[in-house]
Write an enzyme that holds these catalytic residues in place. Structure first.
Site, PDB file in Angstrom:
ATOM      1  N   PRO A   2      43.982  41.407  38.753  1.00 23.51           N
ATOM      2  CA  PRO A   2      44.617  43.288  38.252  1.00 23.51           C
ATOM      3  C   PRO A   2      46.147  42.641  38.232  1.00 23.51           C
ATOM      4  CG  PRO A   2      42.403  43.485  39.545  1.00 23.51           C
ATOM      5  CD  PRO A   2      43.136  42.277  39.984  1.00 23.51           C
ATOM      6  N   GLU A   3      46.710  43.312  36.629  1.00 24.91           N
ATOM      7  CA  GLU A   3      48.286  42.997  37.006  1.00 24.91           C
ATOM      8  C   GLU A   3      48.459  44.429  36.248  1.00 24.91           C
ATOM      9  OE1 GLU A   3      50.339  39.877  35.477  1.00 24.91           O
ATOM     10  OE2 GLU A   3      48.546  37.877  35.919  1.00 24.91           O
TER      11      GLU A   3
END
Length: 273
Positions: A2-3
DNA sequence: GGCTGGCCCTGTACGC
DNA sequence: TGCGTACAGGGCCAGC
């Protein structure tokens, strides 16, 4: 992994579901990275915010429940007892006063949970030193240029430190450097290159956000859905495939422990050091 | 104070 | 088929 786009997608889903609910019980993996989750017991959730890749749950007692998803962190909300509840990779869970249970799973345990006094991020160095939000007007090409030229590290390494701008990870960094036609292993850049990189960062993150995030392996939204942006990546993970701009084969190398994909023809030769 | 490299983790892919 | 190894990588921290 996840960014910002993935974390923001999750934030929106949690913020639509959790404010107003009170945590009546909590449990956590004994690791120091997750055990603080139980400190939120007894507090009500007011809002779910985000800074960079960190989720910030405002509690009604003047504290914040902070969650970093690491590589494989994922939230789900169980509405019925025994359905989608804690599993083998559950690292924390919070039972709410309305009967629901918020579950945090993290296979690789790279995530982290903390409860702090609101705004006091000294125990989380990266959050404490976090750069501006990429969609904030305060994040300008000049700000990016100043942040990148004030170091001798490789540009991508500095970008991933979260200090020049918040929320950029390996995927969107590769996309941004490719888009800007700037070599990620350079250690300096012109103001014109910084302007292109700024545009590349904002564009890559915006595209990821519009696609509901990038799902390469593990990422899922709170509703279990995968993202769509992986079908639109131009550079990351495409080693050996033709560059969509010039047709040359994309290359990959490891710098500072991070795999980087780039186009030698578009982004220039790899700097000697 | 800035920077580098090792470490934490475990599922997956791949070679033998 | 089964085993061993490499790899993925965000953030923290020790050491230079």
């Amino acid at each position: 992994m996840p960014e910002l786009p993935e974390v923001e997608t999750i934030r929106r889903q949690l913020d639509a579901a959790l404010p107003g609910a009170r945590i009546v019980a909590a449990g956590a993996h004994p690791s120091a990275k997750f055990a603080p989750a139980t400190d939120a017991e007894g507090a009500a959730i007011r809002a779910v915010r985000r800074r960079g890749k960190y989720l910030l749950l405002d509690l009604d007692d003047g504290r914040e429940l902070i969650v970093h998803l690491g590589m494989t962190g994922a939230f789900s909300i169980a509405t019925d007892r025994g359905e989608a509840g804690p599993g083998p990779y559950t690292r924390a869970w919070w039972e709410l006063d309305d009967g629901r249970t918020v579950v945090f799973d993290d296979i690789r345990r790279f995530g982290r949970i903390a409860v702090v006094d609101a705004g006091d991020y000294r125990s989380l160095p990266t959050l404490h030193e976090l750069g501006p939000e990429p969609f904030d007007p305060a994040f300008t090409p000049k700000v990016l240029w100043e942040a990148l030229r004030g170091t001798r590290r490789r540009l991508k390494t500095q970008l991933l430190s979260q200090r020049p701008v918040a929320g950029v990870g390996n995927i969107y960094a590769d996309e941004a450097f490719w888009s800007a036609q700037v070599h990620p292993a350079r250690r300096s850049l012109t103001s014109a290159q910084a302007a292109r990189l700024h545009a590349g960062i904002v564009e890559a993150l915006r595209r990821g956000l519009d696609g509901g995030g990038t799902t390469l392996r593990d990422y899922r939204g709170v509703d279990g859905r995968r993202g769509e942006n992986q079908f639109h990546l131009a550079c990351y993970g495409r080693r050996g495939l033709p560059c969509q701009r010039c047709g040359s084969l994309l290359e990959a190398a490891v710098w500072d422990g991070r795999t980087t994909t780039f186009c030698r023809a578009c982004q220039g030769p790899t700097p000697r050091r």
